[in-house]
Design an enzyme around this catalytic site. Structure first.
Site, mmCIF file in Angstrom:
data_model
loop_
_atom_site.group_PDB
_atom_site.id
_atom_site.type_symbol
_atom_site.label_atom_id
_atom_site.label_comp_id
_atom_site.label_asym_id
_atom_site.label_seq_id
_atom_site.Cartn_x
_atom_site.Cartn_y
_atom_site.Cartn_z
ATOM 1 N N CYS A 1 0.782 -1.257 -0.356
ATOM 2 C CA CYS A 1 0.371 0.500 -0.710
ATOM 3 C C CYS A 1 1.005 1.162 0.348
ATOM 4 O O CYS A 1 1.644 1.732 1.243
ATOM 5 C CB CYS A 1 -1.029 -0.019 1.245
ATOM 6 S SG CYS A 1 -1.998 -1.034 1.365
ATOM 7 N N PRO B 1 -4.203 9.332 -4.107
ATOM 8 C CA PRO B 1 -4.905 10.048 -4.775
ATOM 9 C C PRO B 1 -4.060 11.163 -5.182
ATOM 10 O O PRO B 1 -3.905 11.192 -6.555
ATOM 11 C CB PRO B 1 -6.157 10.796 -3.568
ATOM 12 C CG PRO B 1 -6.762 8.901 -3.306
ATOM 13 C CD PRO B 1 -5.297 9.210 -2.791
ATOM 14 N N SER B 2 -3.087 11.618 -4.625
ATOM 15 C CA SER B 2 -2.309 12.745 -4.781
ATOM 16 C C SER B 2 -1.253 12.211 -4.965
ATOM 17 O O SER B 2 -0.150 12.966 -5.426
ATOM 18 C CB SER B 2 -2.482 14.084 -3.701
ATOM 19 O OG SER B 2 -1.871 13.512 -2.634
ATOM 20 N N GLY C 1 1.475 9.351 -7.077
ATOM 21 C CA GLY C 1 1.806 8.965 -8.303
ATOM 22 C C GLY C 1 3.311 7.700 -7.705
ATOM 23 O O GLY C 1 3.749 7.438 -6.923
ATOM 24 N N ILE D 1 -4.920 -0.809 -5.188
ATOM 25 C CA ILE D 1 -3.868 -1.992 -4.713
ATOM 26 C C ILE D 1 -4.280 -2.826 -5.031
ATOM 27 O O ILE D 1 -5.468 -3.149 -4.833
ATOM 28 C CB ILE D 1 -4.657 -1.910 -3.050
ATOM 29 C CG1 ILE D 1 -4.367 -0.372 -2.624
ATOM 30 C CG2 ILE D 1 -3.538 -2.356 -2.339
ATOM 31 C CD1 ILE D 1 -2.566 -0.013 -3.172
ATOM 32 N N SER D 2 -3.542 -3.093 -6.002
ATOM 33 C CA SER D 2 -3.601 -4.957 -5.944
ATOM 34 C C SER D 2 -3.827 -6.115 -4.600
ATOM 35 O O SER D 2 -3.023 -6.488 -3.620
ATOM 36 C CB SER D 2 -2.655 -5.189 -7.153
ATOM 37 O OG SER D 2 -2.160 -4.718 -7.745
ATOM 38 N N PHE E 1 3.146 -0.178 -13.928
ATOM 39 C CA PHE E 1 3.868 -0.560 -12.797
ATOM 40 C C PHE E 1 4.467 -0.991 -12.293
ATOM 41 O O PHE E 1 5.655 -0.849 -13.175
ATOM 42 C CB PHE E 1 3.481 -2.745 -12.884
ATOM 43 C CG PHE E 1 1.731 -3.007 -12.816
ATOM 44 C CD1 PHE E 1 0.951 -2.291 -11.228
ATOM 45 C CD2 PHE E 1 1.423 -3.727 -12.711
ATOM 46 C CE1 PHE E 1 0.303 -3.437 -11.423
ATOM 47 C CE2 PHE E 1 0.592 -4.959 -12.522
ATOM 48 C CZ PHE E 1 -0.081 -4.194 -11.139
ATOM 49 N N GLU E 2 4.932 -0.332 -11.029
ATOM 50 C CA GLU E 2 5.957 0.043 -10.078
ATOM 51 C C GLU E 2 6.900 0.733 -10.652
ATOM 52 O O GLU E 2 7.859 -0.107 -10.932
ATOM 53 C CB GLU E 2 6.886 -1.670 -10.312
ATOM 54 C CG GLU E 2 5.992 -2.642 -9.428
ATOM 55 C CD GLU E 2 6.273 -3.976 -8.851
ATOM 56 O OE1 GLU E 2 8.041 -4.128 -8.634
ATOM 57 O OE2 GLU E 2 5.566 -5.374 -9.160
#
Length: 625
Positions: A195, A199-200, A202, A230-231, A440-441
């Site tokens: 986690c 929202p603010s 990335g 969150i995957s 991703f990541e």
């Protein structure tokens, strides 16, 4: 003889020293500095050193310790152990898991996940004494590759769980935390999630807003905040959570810094939103997670207070090889389907594979796969060997693999024609699934800037050290740098460490490394600290670095195969073609990075500014002119 560039360099270096002193130094280096002068010279702090190939690339150096010979080293026991895991996994993927159904229903059933867990797939790198499979990173990469070839959605569930979800416990957790959490997580009795994103925030992880404040009795942290995208977020039991904590400084002030925590859903106050509706990887669960007055024992802090950003980056770097491994499997699936199609489909009286354009496309797909696979197992093997400084190599692997997998799948669809666009073919699902891996990541655009800026900072520190040493009349530094500029690829000619049949290709790559170092040097001297804002140049430098590292991985792997088998003509052809293509791309990117005019960049900026100012496209439609 010195070329014009190196004469200019020498003049530039000497200008930092009094001209008479410099002339005297060049005439007699050994007698150039009196003992009294040397005693008064200020001590210069040494710039950092590393064996990372990509880091040193930014200094124009070919440091080969981690790339030659190809570091893959699985003993017989490890190979047998891997096969014991792969055989039942492949059977499960073929007979139990249904990627089409997972995509259609936007979930993977608990029963399927339970059966997958029984194979040990959710605790691949957890030690056996903690109920894990005890695999190393190379074995884990092979497992991720097999899963990625079948179902990228399942691969995301697996990766979100172990590559990042509970990886922080493995890397930073106390023995007590490991014993408490890892057995349940390794066996799939419980699931984990990572986690970080809000929202603010990335790509800018330091800007998170969630708060963790110590309770009055000092026994707990109280966490409040929310996380998005969150995957595994909808069903995870254990979360690695990042939140701002107030840290007291020596001067008495308090400043918020990110810290990392292990949080259980069972603590209370943890809730999840509904599953997100996504373009792809629909079988994986993605949800918002909310934390409201969650009491977390102080023992569940990962690392130290205020070190959360370091914890997050280490987790992401350590788990990042999982993405290129899964992408490699997906590429292999797409290529095999394409080969099956073009060798049977007849058009205009010929099999598709007989057409030159089809041959070119399929060959390109195979070359991209080979290069990606070479990077994956070089990276994983280096990690297994205990290499610590691999952050740039991991970032490159992620960018290279996700970009190439997308391209390969797109070409596979193109070669299938209208059939490729149809759901029944299966390629459209893979394309949708693959799209997230470029985000991703660490989005690939950000990863490219990360590679370029981190490498440039490393090179810049050495350049700064050189300037200080010259100012203190350290002539050994002066002549050492002059030698580096005359022969930029210090360390070795790559051609000398390759199989003889690849020697010339290695020498060509060494020359490209020299050109790369010279380009970075010129950009740093021209822009200095302003380099951070030169994204046009940085992206091209990063692209060149990516191609150079890929070339080295390919040549190292091919040389490894040739040394073992004595003859591998097909593999050698693939390696030779890739090096030719990648070398040309790298040289062109370096040319653009140095030769771009400010007017060119200004024109790009002006067009974009005009559009952003009007918040719309503003060119006239031809019908309205």
């Amino acid at each position: 003889m010195l070329n014009t560039y190196n004469k200019s360099l020498l003049q530039s270096l000497c200008s930092r020293i009094k001209s008479k002193q410099c002339q005297r130094s060049l005439a007699s280096p050994a007698a150039s500095v009196s003992p009294r002068k040397a005693e008064k010279s200020p001590e210069v702090k040494r710039a950092p050193e590393t064996l990372s190939f990509v880091m040193n690339l930014f200094r124009g150096r070919a440091i080969l310790d981690q790339v030659f010979p190809y570091p893959l080293n699985l003993n017989d026991d490890r190979r047998e152990m891997l096969q014991m895991v792969l055989s039942p996994t492949e059977k499960f993927l073929a007979e139990v898991n249904n990627p089409f159904e997972n995509d259609e229903k936007s979930e993977i059933s608990k029963d399927v996940l339970k059966q997958f867990a029984e194979l040990g797939a959710f605790g691949a790198v957890v030690p056996e004494e903690l109920e894990g499979a005890g695999l190393n990173n190379t074995q884990m990469a092979r497992l991720a590759e097999v899963v990625g070839a079948n179902d990228l959605g399942l691969g995301v569930v697996m990766g979100a769980h172990q590559s990042i979800g509970y990886k922080g416990i493995l890397l930073f957790g106390s023995d007590e935390l490991k014993r408490k959490y890892l057995p349940d997580l390794a066996t799939g009795r419980k699931f984990a999630a990572f986690c970080l994103t809000e929202p603010s925030s990335g790509s800018d992880a330091n800007s998170i807003q969630s708060q963790a404040v110590k309770s009055p009795d000092g026994k707990h942290y109280i966490i409040n905040g929310s996380k998005i995208w969150i995957s595994n977020g909808g069903f995870a039991d254990v979360f690695t959570v990042f939140a701002q904590t107030p840290i007291k400084k020596p001067d008495g002030t308090t400043r918020n810094q990110v810290s990392a925590f292990v949080v259980e859903r069972a603590f209370g106050g943890v809730t999840s939103g509904p599953p997100e509706k996504k373009m792809g990887i629909k079988g994986s669960n993605t949800a918002e997670v909310y934390f409201e007055d969650v009491k977390v024992p102080v023992e569940n802090l990962l690392g130290q207070e205020g070190e959360g950003f370091k914890v997050a980056m280490n987790i992401l770097n350590n788990g990042r090889f999982g993405i290129p491994a899964a992408c490699t499997g997906a590429m292999k699936y797409c290529i095999q389907k394409t080969i099956d199609h073009v060798t049977t489909r007849v058009q205009f009286g010929k099999k598709l594979y007989e057409f030159g354009n089809v041959q070119e496309k399929v060959t390109d797909m195979i070359v991209r796969h080979y290069a990606t696979e070479s990077i994956v197992y070089m990276l994983a093997s280096n990690m297994d060997a205990g290499v610590q400084d691999y952050q740039l190599e991991a970032a490159i692997g992620k960018v290279f693999a996700s970009d190439n997998a997308w391209h390969v799948c797109d070409e596979a669809i193109q070669l299938h024609g209208g059939m490729g666009f149809m759901k029944e073919c299966g390629l459209e699902r893979v394309l949708r699934d693959l799209r997230i891996f470029r985000i991703f990541e660490g989005a690939n655009d950000v990863m490219r800037l990360f590679v370029a800026l981190t490498g440039a900072q490393f090179a810049g520190k050495h350049l700064q050290q050189l300037q200080k040493e010259i100012q203190s009349v350290n002539l050994s530094a002066l002549f050492g740098e002059l030698k580096r500029q005359v022969i930029p690829a210090v360390g070795a000619d790559i051609g000398q460490v390759l199989h003889p049949s690849l020697k010339q290709h290695g020498t060509d790559v060494t020359k490209t490394i020299a050109a790369f170092g010279s380009t970075v040097d010129k950009l740093l001297k021209k822009h200095r600290k302003g380099i951070i804002d030169r994204q046009y140049e940085l992206i091209r430098v990063a692209n060149a670095a990516i191609d150079i590292y890929a070339m080295v991985a390919v040549l190292s792997r091919c040389s490894y195969t040739l040394n073992k088998s004595g003859n591998a003509p097909h593999e050698q052809k693939i390696a030779e073609l890739f090096v030719k293509q990648a070398s040309a791309r790298a040289q062109e990117n370096l040319r653009q990075a140095v030769n771009v005019g400010d007017d060119h960049i200004a024109l790009i900026s002006k067009i974009a500014t005009d559009v952003f100012g009007h918040k719309a496209m503003i060119q006239q439609h031809p019908v309205d002119v």
